[in-house]
Each structure stands twice: as structure tokens, then as C-alpha cells.
Design an enzyme around this catalytic site. Structure first.
Site, PDB file in Angstrom:
ATOM      1  N   ARG A  84      53.171  50.494  67.853  1.00  0.00           N
ATOM      2  CA  ARG A  84      54.063  49.485  67.914  1.00  0.00           C
ATOM      3  C   ARG A  84      55.160  49.265  66.834  1.00  0.00           C
ATOM      4  O   ARG A  84      56.165  48.866  67.315  1.00  0.00           O
ATOM      5  CB  ARG A  84      52.909  48.292  67.763  1.00  0.00           C
ATOM      6  CG  ARG A  84      53.450  47.009  68.220  1.00  0.00           C
ATOM      7  CD  ARG A  84      52.631  45.743  68.329  1.00  0.00           C
ATOM      8  NE  ARG A  84      52.041  45.558  67.256  1.00  0.00           N
ATOM      9  CZ  ARG A  84      50.975  44.643  67.238  1.00  0.00           C
ATOM     10  NH1 ARG A  84      50.304  44.164  68.234  1.00  0.00           N
ATOM     11  NH2 ARG A  84      50.265  44.548  65.820  1.00  0.00           N
ATOM     12  N   LYS A 187      57.568  43.338  66.617  1.00  0.00           N
ATOM     13  CA  LYS A 187      57.094  42.292  65.634  1.00  0.00           C
ATOM     14  C   LYS A 187      58.494  42.241  64.547  1.00  0.00           C
ATOM     15  O   LYS A 187      58.155  43.032  63.498  1.00  0.00           O
ATOM     16  CB  LYS A 187      55.844  43.206  65.104  1.00  0.00           C
ATOM     17  CG  LYS A 187      54.974  42.139  64.528  1.00  0.00           C
ATOM     18  CD  LYS A 187      53.628  42.617  64.441  1.00  0.00           C
ATOM     19  CE  LYS A 187      52.565  41.921  63.395  1.00  0.00           C
ATOM     20  NZ  LYS A 187      52.513  40.440  63.809  1.00  0.00           N
ATOM     21  N   GLU A 223      52.549  32.673  74.495  1.00  0.00           N
ATOM     22  CA  GLU A 223      51.527  33.149  73.630  1.00  0.00           C
ATOM     23  C   GLU A 223      51.436  32.016  72.597  1.00  0.00           C
ATOM     24  O   GLU A 223      52.427  31.092  72.462  1.00  0.00           O
ATOM     25  CB  GLU A 223      51.910  34.491  72.970  1.00  0.00           C
ATOM     26  CG  GLU A 223      52.978  34.598  72.133  1.00  0.00           C
ATOM     27  CD  GLU A 223      52.919  35.980  71.656  1.00  0.00           C
ATOM     28  OE1 GLU A 223      51.906  36.319  70.806  1.00  0.00           O
ATOM     29  OE2 GLU A 223      53.796  36.908  71.561  1.00  0.00           O
TER      30      GLU A 223
HETATM   31  N1  PLP Z   1      51.309  37.702  69.045  1.00  0.00           N
HETATM   32  C1  PLP Z   1      51.954  37.482  67.794  1.00  0.00           C
HETATM   33  C2  PLP Z   1      53.474  36.596  68.013  1.00  0.00           C
HETATM   34  C3  PLP Z   1      51.574  38.082  66.525  1.00  0.00           C
HETATM   35  O1  PLP Z   1      52.077  37.904  65.588  1.00  0.00           O
HETATM   36  C4  PLP Z   1      50.282  38.917  66.635  1.00  0.00           C
HETATM   37  C5  PLP Z   1      49.829  39.284  65.490  1.00  0.00           C
HETATM   38  O2  PLP Z   1      50.084  40.414  65.104  1.00  0.00           O
HETATM   39  C6  PLP Z   1      49.658  38.843  67.758  1.00  0.00           C
HETATM   40  C7  PLP Z   1      50.128  38.498  69.006  1.00  0.00           C
HETATM   41  C8  PLP Z   1      48.278  39.598  68.028  1.00  0.00           C
HETATM   42  O3  PLP Z   1      48.526  41.009  67.782  1.00  0.00           O
HETATM   43  P1  PLP Z   1      47.340  41.781  67.035  1.00  0.00           P
HETATM   44  O4  PLP Z   1      46.120  41.783  67.941  1.00  0.00           O
HETATM   45  O5  PLP Z   1      47.946  43.387  67.575  1.00  0.00           O
HETATM   46  O6  PLP Z   1      47.265  41.546  65.916  1.00  0.00           O
HETATM   47  C1  COI Z   2      48.506  39.378  62.432  1.00  0.00           C
HETATM   48  O1  COI Z   2      47.603  38.986  63.233  1.00  0.00           O
HETATM   49  O2  COI Z   2      48.394  40.625  61.920  1.00  0.00           O
HETATM   50  C2  COI Z   2      49.741  38.635  62.275  1.00  0.00           C
HETATM   51  O3  COI Z   2      50.667  39.346  62.102  1.00  0.00           O
HETATM   52  C3  COI Z   2      49.762  37.271  62.752  1.00  0.00           C
HETATM   53  C4  COI Z   2      50.506  36.433  61.519  1.00  0.00           C
HETATM   54  C5  COI Z   2      49.950  36.342  59.991  1.00  0.00           C
HETATM   55  C6  COI Z   2      52.136  36.948  61.471  1.00  0.00           C
END
Ligand code: PLP
Ligand code: COI
Length: 344
Positions: A84, A187, A223
């Protein structure tokens, strides 16, 4: 200032920054990354013309190192963060990082900061934050020619202070977080700056976070500010389709797999109207993320319409998924999917 690990109350941590021992830094110059190394955690110097400071050319990742009961340190699917990270880098016109270097450097940071990993019983973790910034000076809008790849870490407790308790979300009719053709799937730092004010406003009205809708129809669930959204409808797990406006969550991907393979549920990735959440068919909702883990949603509100789920108690499926996911992450349930990396 760096905090001595012996002075940290690991049993009462929130989600805040606590300085640890070491960070990893690698520099990109003349078209190549240097090897990088661990250095004492501290300040970095930047030109005021750095592209991150002026045009927000920056990306990041988030993952956790956990201490299992037998003392083993685990990481959850770090190669997915590497993939990612590179998708984000591509979209922000930044150089790629070799996936092996990404994962190996994370492991070095975890080892160097081992004393900051909260004990098993505390339920906390060492949150790891890899990031890349355009550090080279630039004036016209164009990619920098120098970059820094940095990994730091911090011991953390739950992201939502509620822990594994249901949170209340406000569906925003005013703000959106991303749009078709934009950077929502990546991200990138800039995706987050715009969510701070909406979150503050929602919190001032008593909500934990905002649930965003799509920016065109203002109808379909996008989301939560820092987590993906799932709804349980007629024993099917429904999540908004990844149309480029939603971050492709690694926790979400894992939860979809667990629902299908361990709970024999159907899953659907499709457009999800917020109106469906207000029907009787929708019995549970939760959000997923590295920081959020699986957080039950007790209610959603849009203007004057309120829907309360399961008397604001964690639903049956939400609870099962939480137990499965955290059980695998903490080596208490067999990892049938090869998700876990053990660090020795
Ligand atoms: N959506 C956003 C905007 C996020 O910042 C995160 C955190 O990383 C997620 C979703 C969830 O992603 P993940 O499960 O890879 O942490
Ligand atoms: C995560 O879940 O790792 C995120 O990046 C969420 C947030 C703290 C930005």
C-alpha cells in the site's frame, strides 16, 4: 523528550505519541535510496522549500507490534503495508521503496524499541509509523528530487478511548473526505488534514467520529476518518466497494476473509446507501483499522434521524470477528492464513 520505558504506565495508555529510543532514516538522492540506519529518535532538518511543507508531498503507514502471551513479538501482514505504501508513493509521484527493505527496517525499529512494547496483559501495542516525505526544495508544483523514509514508533492503547465499546457516529451532510479520481485510496498526509475540523465539530456534538458519504450523491457510505466501515445485514457482511475514494484497509481485507472462511458468512463489496443502515435488515455496524482494530458502532445519526444498533452493545458477529482477529494477532488462535510475522 524521550521517556524512560520504566516510567510508562502501559496499562493506561491512550493513542498518543510517546518518544522511544530509535528511529530509522533512509535518504533518497540522485535517483537512489541509501541503505538507511537506526539513529536516536530526534528532530530532522528540512529546507523551508521542502515539497512536504509546501505541497503536502507525503505518505504514511500504520501497523502494530504486539507482545504475545509467550513473549513472542508479532507483526500483522506488514508486506501488505509495504504494497500500500508503494501504491500511495506512485499516486503522490514519489519513489518506491523495496518491500523487503520496508519490512526489514520495521523489524529493526521494533527490536531497537523492544522495551517500549506494552506487556501482553495490558492489551496495548507498539504502533509503528513508516512515512515518506518530499524533503528536497521545490517552488513550482512538481515532485521533489530528494526524499526521506522514516520509521518511528510509540507505545499505544486503544484509538477510541471507549476501547471495545460501541461508539456513536455522525453521518456528515456537510463534509466529504475524498472524491472520485482523487487520492482517497492512498495514505497521503493531505487526506487527513481536512478531517480534523469535521471530527472536532462532531465531537463537540457528542459523537466519537464522522461517517463520511460519497462526494457526488451524498448518499453512499465512504468510511470513518481513520477506519473502514462494515454493516451486517441479513447475515451478510457489507462494506462499501473500493472505488478509489476509500483507503484499502488491511484489517478490512482480513475481516472479509475471516467472515467468509471462519463464520461462513456471505460478504458484499458494493455501494451502500446510508439509508440501508436505518432499515431493520441492518443489525450491526463496526469499523476496522490498525488503530481502531474492530470498533463496534452503537449508533449512527444523520440530521434528526438516529439508528441505535443492539442497544449500543457490541453485536454477536462484531464480537466474534474481534475475538478471531485479535486471537490470531496475539497467537491464541491458529494463523491459517500466514498473516503473522514473528520477530526474534
Ligand atoms: N481508512 C483510513 C482513512 C485509515 O487511515 C485507516 C488506517 O490505516 C483505515 C481506513 C484502516 O486501514 P488498516 O486496516 O490498513 O489500518
Ligand atoms: C491506522 O489505523 O494505522 C491509522 O493510520 C489511523 C490513524 C491513526 C491515522
Amino acid at each position: 523528550m524521550q521517556v524512560n520505558s520504566k516510567d510508562i504506565d502501559f496499562y493506561n495508555l491512550g493513542f498518543g505519541f510517546i518518544e522511544t529510543n530509535k528511529m530509522f532514516i533512509s535518504d533518497y538522492k540522485n535517483g537512489n535510496w541509501d541503505e538507511g540506519n537506526l539513529v536516536p529518535l530526534g528532530l530532522i532538518q528540512l529546507s523551508p522549500a521542502a515539497s512536504i511543507l509546501n505541497y503536502g508531498q507525503g505518505i504514511f503507514e500504520g501497523l502494530k507490534a504486539l507482545r504475545a502471551k509467550n513473549g513472542t513479538i508479532t507483526l500483522f501482514r506488514p508486506e501488505e503495508n509495504a504494497k500500500r505504501f508503494n501504491r500511495s508513493a506512485e499516486r503522490l509521484f514519489m519513489p518506491r521503496i523495496d518491500s523487503k527493505k520496508f519490512v526489514d527496517s520495521i523489524k529493526k525499529v521494533v527490536k531497537a524499541n523492544e522495551e517500549y512494547i506494552p506487556p501482553y496483559e495490558s492489551g496495548g501495542s507498539l504502533y509503528i509509523r513508516p512515512l515518506m516525505i518530499g524533503s528536497g526544495p521545490i517552488l513550482g508544483i512538481a515532485p521533489a528530487d530528494e526524499y526521506k523514509f522514516i520509521i518511528f514508533s510509540s507505545p499505544v492503547g486503544p484509538y477510541f478511548p471507549e476501547g471495545f465499546k460501541a461508539i456513536d457516529l455522525e453521518i456528515s451532510t456537510k463534509y466529504t473526505r475524498s472524491s472520485v479520481g482523487g487520492t482517497g485510496f492512498s495514505k497521503s498526509c493531505s487526506n487527513y488534514a481536512g478531517t480534523m475540523m469535521p471530527a472536532k465539530e462532531a465531537k463537540s456534538r457528542g459523537f466519537s467520529q464522522v461517517l463520511y458519504l460519497d462526494s457526488i450523491h451524498r448518499e453512499y457510505v465512504n468510511e470513518v476518518g481513520a477506519a473502514n466501515f462494515c454493516a451486517v445485514m441479513d447475515n451478510t457482511l457489507v462494506t462499501p466497494e473500493l472505488d478509489g475514494t476509500i483507503l484499502e484497509g488491511i484489517t478490512l481485507k482480513s475481516v472479509l476473509k475471516l467472515s467468509e472462511k471462519k463464520l461462513n458468512m456471505r460478504t458484499e463489496e458494493r455501494k451502500l446507501s446510508y439509508k440501508e443502515l436505518f432499515t431493520d435488515a441492518c443489525t450491526e455496524c463496526f469499523c476496522t483499522g490498525t488503530a481502531a482494530v474492530i470498533t463496534p458502532i452503537g449508533s449512527v445519526q444523520i440530521e434528526h434521524s438516529l439508528k441505535v444498533f443492539n442497544k449500543k452493545l457490541p453485536g454477536e458477529i462484531t464480537t466474534k470477528l474481534y475475538q478471531l482477529l485479535t486471537g490470531i494477532q496475539r497467537l491464541e488462535i491458529k494463523d491459517d492464513f500466514n498473516w503473522i510475522h514473528e520477530i526474534s
